[in-house]
Motif scaffolding. Structure first.
Motif, mmCIF file in Angstrom:
data_model
loop_
_atom_site.group_PDB
_atom_site.id
_atom_site.type_symbol
_atom_site.label_atom_id
_atom_site.label_comp_id
_atom_site.label_asym_id
_atom_site.label_seq_id
_atom_site.Cartn_x
_atom_site.Cartn_y
_atom_site.Cartn_z
ATOM 1 N N ALA A 440 0.820 -1.212 0.000
ATOM 2 C CA ALA A 440 0.000 0.000 0.000
ATOM 3 C C ALA A 440 0.852 1.260 0.000
ATOM 4 C CB ALA A 440 -0.926 -0.008 1.220
ATOM 5 N N THR A 441 2.052 1.170 0.581
ATOM 6 C CA THR A 441 2.910 2.352 0.632
ATOM 7 C C THR A 441 3.361 2.798 -0.749
ATOM 8 O OG1 THR A 441 4.802 0.900 0.965
ATOM 9 C CG2 THR A 441 3.780 1.817 2.933
ATOM 10 N N GLU A 442 3.280 1.914 -1.739
ATOM 11 C CA GLU A 442 3.697 2.270 -3.089
ATOM 12 C C GLU A 442 2.651 3.120 -3.799
ATOM 13 O OE1 GLU A 442 6.910 1.005 -4.770
ATOM 14 O OE2 GLU A 442 7.063 1.385 -2.631
ATOM 15 N N ALA A 443 1.454 3.240 -3.242
ATOM 16 C CA ALA A 443 0.386 3.995 -3.905
ATOM 17 C C ALA A 443 0.765 5.454 -4.119
ATOM 18 C CB ALA A 443 -0.899 3.909 -3.078
ATOM 19 N N VAL A 444 1.663 5.974 -3.289
ATOM 20 C CA VAL A 444 2.050 7.373 -3.410
ATOM 21 C C VAL A 444 2.633 7.677 -4.776
ATOM 22 C CG1 VAL A 444 4.373 6.982 -2.462
ATOM 23 C CG2 VAL A 444 3.321 9.232 -2.268
ATOM 24 N N TRP A 445 3.286 6.697 -5.406
ATOM 25 C CA TRP A 445 3.949 6.962 -6.690
ATOM 26 C C TRP A 445 2.942 7.176 -7.808
ATOM 27 C CZ3 TRP A 445 8.060 8.423 -4.769
ATOM 28 C CH2 TRP A 445 8.718 7.729 -3.759
ATOM 29 N N PHE A 446 1.782 6.528 -7.726
ATOM 30 C CA PHE A 446 0.753 6.765 -8.743
ATOM 31 C C PHE A 446 0.270 8.209 -8.691
ATOM 32 C CE2 PHE A 446 -0.019 2.343 -9.924
ATOM 33 C CZ PHE A 446 -0.405 2.503 -11.238
ATOM 34 N N ASP A 447 0.016 8.694 -7.479
ATOM 35 C CA ASP A 447 -0.451 10.078 -7.351
ATOM 36 C C ASP A 447 0.612 11.050 -7.866
ATOM 37 O OD1 ASP A 447 -2.827 9.265 -6.185
ATOM 38 O OD2 ASP A 447 -1.983 9.292 -4.161
#
Length: 883
Positions: A440-447
């Motif tokens: 879930a911490t990787e979601a920041v890269w999409f934003d």
């Protein structure tokens, strides 16, 4: 009539005679200004000199600078071909003074050059000055003898230059040429100034002040000069032309286009020929400077330039790729002044051919669908955004090309609908990713990817570059700033740092700025394919979003990585040639200190085979063959013999890396190794230095691993090996060359002594040869129990020998060597019905802290951790026999 090459040479020679250092043109991709898409003026490479951040060994310079204006605020793309003086590519001649001379000398030099060396008639020249610059006006009157009416005062920012809201700034003075009353237009500053009669040819910038944050200006301690003269405009005047496209260089390209398409250069396709000529120059120079077509940033602008030219080639009826056939004509015109064109000719030609081949297929499909959709629309009705997005998403038809194709119909595109469809697709992609099990911490890269866009990689041609901080992530969350001690993930708009991929580790280095910021970058990772994330620690200063910074790769480390990566390619090919074409890469690691290469192979690689491979790679290194990179589609690359590397993800275009000579490999263009690879490589194989295999072993069934080192790492490995050899030679008291033979002799001597020792141990344990061993009567049977100091591996043989000499009976041996108790029990065949060797061994094992034991009824073994209780083990056997 002077050629463009003559005019350029005369400019450089004039200022060289007047104490200026001739400085080569800088690349079209600025390394010192992250706000610029492309170099668009001669002063760009000197920006840090003017601001005092950089010093040069000269105070006067002259350049012929290649420039591109096709993106950002300087975007002339849509006008090219339709006007006499709009270009995407042009050359700017300029002279510069860094605190040396100022207005008087600059004006005198300019006037001398244009009137004496170039011979322009004085009566055709007039100048502009900033309306408050009385000094410049006075100098023009005195030096040039111009009357007041030909010194025009301009009160607008057109004649006041500034580097930004703050920093160096100052008034300008421009030299204009009057083409005569037969051409429409008025002098600068008049209502008819947009006409073509009066053409600006040279702009002199007087860097006189520093603009402060409060809006005030203070005099600079060392005023400077920055000038820019348009070569194409001057060439038109000196060659008696009014249109830049009629000058020698551009006309030669137009005629080459006309010949290749068999059309009239001045007929119905006149605009198309001009577009092709201009865009050919931009595309070729950009590719030569490391820009390749892509869907983001500079690569996207290049693709737009290419496709605009290619669409005009299509309009002229060209049935085969056109631009790639015109590259030799461009090199003939400009290759002497800009030798990078010749060096990159293969890459330029391949890139243009690949792009145009793909574009033609896309264009045919897209135009067919576009015609079908527009047939459903009413007159002037815009194309729905969803249709435009389908053209883009399915057929690769970009929005600007759709708009351009519909312009002739007077029809627009629902851009808002297009953007909405784009957002819907991104939402679907994110949903699919979220279900893929990623943290879930990787979601920041999409934003962040949606917000800041892709990172442009500059590392193929640069190890340091200016950049802008687009995002900062601390503890998994975006922040606006970070301070000393913070662990950060930094995203820049462009970077020379390679992000880990394809087996190559990420770069390390620093991110700094003029305010004392230092970020130590310990790794660089790629997220979502094209977002480069710099992981590091803020050592000092404050890092803020929007800051201009300098990103510097650890050059020595990068150099070592490049050498190991190029050596991996040579190793791959050498293994294939020695072991067979079944060899395929199954994994790799390319690091600064080593390489690791996994290949499919069913058996161990023999030492002789490894020696051949090592010698073969080193032979290719000594060739010092150039390493050439080309761009093409994956399918075309494979058809031409390229090998796809394991773990690499390939898009619509791939980088194909070729190295080494092999004239017999005609399918590979005479190259030894040809592979698809996105990594960084040496410029020539000789830069690898030295190649040394250090290990070979199994990874899994059918996969072998070869480990090797190159360059300094190889020298260090050999140095340590020599030191070890020297120590061994000293210990053996022989010369290093005799160490192998001496070791063999020592080993044989050791084996002899071990055999003798074993015999002595047996004699001690069994007594004299032929004599019955000592024993005791226990439970009515003979029992020979011994604690013996022999290796565990010898116990069974020794027990068997004692039992044979004992006859009927039981033998139990316990060895306390190696810190543990090893037990063997042997029972004669006539007693196995009463006593089991396994049960007796288990009883002995329990006494020394062990559990279990195994074997046959007549012979069993066991053990335990407590060697001190060896006698208790024998006692346990006695007890079992007596029971």
């Amino acid at each position: 009539m002077p050629s463009s090459n003559d005019i350029r040479a005369a400019f450089l020679d004039f200022f060289a005679r007047n104490g200026h250092t001739v400085v080569p043109s800088s690349p079209l991709v600025p390394r010192n200004d992250p706000t610029l898409m492309f170099t668009n003026a001669g002063m760009v490479q000197f920006k840090n000199v003017f601001t005092g951040l950089e010093t040069r060994p000269y105070s006067r310079a002259v350049t012929a600078q290649k420039c591109v204006r096709a993106g950002g605020k300087h975007n002339d793309l849509e006008n090219v071909g339709y006007t006499a003086r709009h270009h995407t590519f042009f050359e700017m001649l300029g002279n510069f003074s860094f605190g040396d001379y100022f207005k008087e000398r600059a004006i005198a030099l300019a006037w001398e050059l244009v009137t004496r060396d170039y011979g322009l008639p004085r009566e055709r020249l007039l100048v502009t000055v900033y309306h408050e610059d009385d000094e410049a006006a006075s100098l023009w009157r005195r030096i040039a003898g111009l009357p007041e009416e030909r010194i025009i005062r301009i009160p607008t920012s057109d004649n006041f230059w500034s580097m930004g809201d703050t920093g160096p700034c100052g008034p300008c003075s421009e030299i204009f040429y009057d083409h005569g009353p037969e051409v429409a237009g008025g002098p600068p500053g008049s209502d008819e100034a947009d006409g073509d009669r009066f053409i600006e040819i040279w702009n002199l910038v007087f860097m006189q002040f520093e603009a402060l944050p409060d809006g005030s200006r203070v005099p600079l301690p060392k005023p400077s000069i920055d000038t820019g003269l348009g070569l194409e405009r001057l060439a038109a005047i000196l060659q008696g032309k009014h249109d830049n496209y009629d000058t020698d260089t551009l006309r030669a390209l137009i005629l080459a286009s006309a010949e290749a398409t068999r059309t009239d250069p001045d007929g119905p396709h006149r605009v198309s020929h001009r577009v092709v000529a201009d865009h050919l120059r931009s595309a070729c120079f950009l590719v030569a400077d490391g820009v390749l077509p892509s869907n983001e940033g500079r690569g996207y602008v290049l693709r737009r330039i290419m496709r605009r030219a290619m669409r005009h080639a299509h309009l002229m009826g060209a049935t085969e790729p056109l631009l790639c056939r015109l590259v030799p004509a461009l090199i003939r015109q400009m290759g002497v002044a800009y030798p990078e064109l010749g060096r990159a000719e293969a890459l330029i030609t391949e890139t243009l051919r690949t792009e145009e081949t793909r574009f033609r297929a896309m264009l045919d499909r897209g135009l067919h669908l576009l015609a079908e959709e527009t047939a459903k629309l009413g007159a002037g009705e815009p194309l729905p955004g969803a249709v435009a997005f389908k053209l883009y998403d399915t057929y690769g038809f970009p929005l600007d090309l759709t708009q351009d194709a519909l312009k002739a119909e007077g029809r627009g595109v629902d851009v808002a609908g297009f953007q909405a469809a784009m957002q819907e697709q991104r939402a679907r992609a994110r949903a699919a990713w979220a279900g893929s099990g990623e943290a879930a911490t990787e979601a920041v890269w999409f934003d962040l990817r949606d917000r800041v866009g892709a990172t442009e990689f500059l590392g193929y041609t640069a190890e340091a570059a200016e950049a802008e901080v687009r995002a900062i992530v601390v503890n998994g969350k975006p922040v606006q700033e970070a301070r000393g001690g913070d662990e950060v993930a930094v995203i820049l708009n462009q970077t020379p740092f390679y992000g880990e991929s394809g087996g190559q580790v990420g770069d390390t280095g620093t991110i700094t700025n003029a305010d004392g910021l230092i970020v130590a970058v310990r790794d660089t990772q790629k997220k979502l394919g094209d977002l480069f994330v710099h992981l590091g620690t803020v050592r000092q200063g404050v890092l803020r979003v929007g800051d201009a910074v300098r990103a510097s790769v650890d050059a020595a480390r990068r150099s070592a990585i490049r050498a190991h990566h190029s050596a991996t390619h040579l190793l791959h090919e050498a293994l294939r040639r020695r072991l067979g074409m079944h060899v395929a890469q199954k994994g790799s690691l390319v690091a600064p200190d080593r390489l690791r290469f996994d290949v499919s192979h069913p058996r161990p690689i023999e030492p002789a085979e490894l020696a051949w491979v090592e010698a073969e790679v080193n032979a290719r290194v000594r060739e010092n063959a150039p390493v050439v990179t080309r761009l093409m589609t994956p399918d075309e690359a494979v058809r031409q013999g390229a090998i796809a590397l394991f773990g690499e993800k390939y898009g619509e275009e791939v980088r194909v890396v070729s190295m080494g000579y092999d004239p017999e490999a005609t399918e590979r263009g005479g190259n030894y190794s040809v592979e698809l690879c996105g990594g960084t490589h040496v410029r020539a194989t000789g830069e690898i230095g030295l190649f040394k295999i250090v290990a070979e072993g199994a990874v899994s069934a059918g996969v072998r691993r070869v480990e090797a080192v190159t360059g300094e790492a190889a020298l260090a490995y050999i140095g340590e090996t020599e030191k070890a050899l020297a120590r061994a030679a000293a210990a053996l008291k022989v010369p290093p060359a005799e160490v192998p033979a001496r070791i063999e002799a020592v080993i044989e001597e050791r084996r002899r002594l071990e055999r003798e020792l074993s015999d002595l141990r047996r004699k001690l344990a069994t007594g004299d040869a032929g004599a019955a061993p000592t024993y005791e009567e226990v439970g009515g049977v003979r029992f020979a129990g011994r604690v013996v100091e022999v290796p565990a591996r010898e116990l069974k043989g020794l027990a068997d020998e004692i039992r044979k000499r004992l006859g009927s009976g039981v033998v139990a041996l316990v060895s306390p060597m190696d810190g543990k108790a090893s037990i063997v029990v042997s029972v004669s065949p006539d007693l196995t019905g009463r006593f089991s060797a396994v049960a007796l061994a288990q009883a002995a094992s329990a006494a020394v802290g062990g559990r279990g034991g195994g074997g046959r009824p007549d012979m069993a073994q066991a053990g335990g951790p407590d060697a001190a209780k060896a006698e208790e083990a024998l006692a346990a056997v006695r007890g079992a026999l007596a029971a």
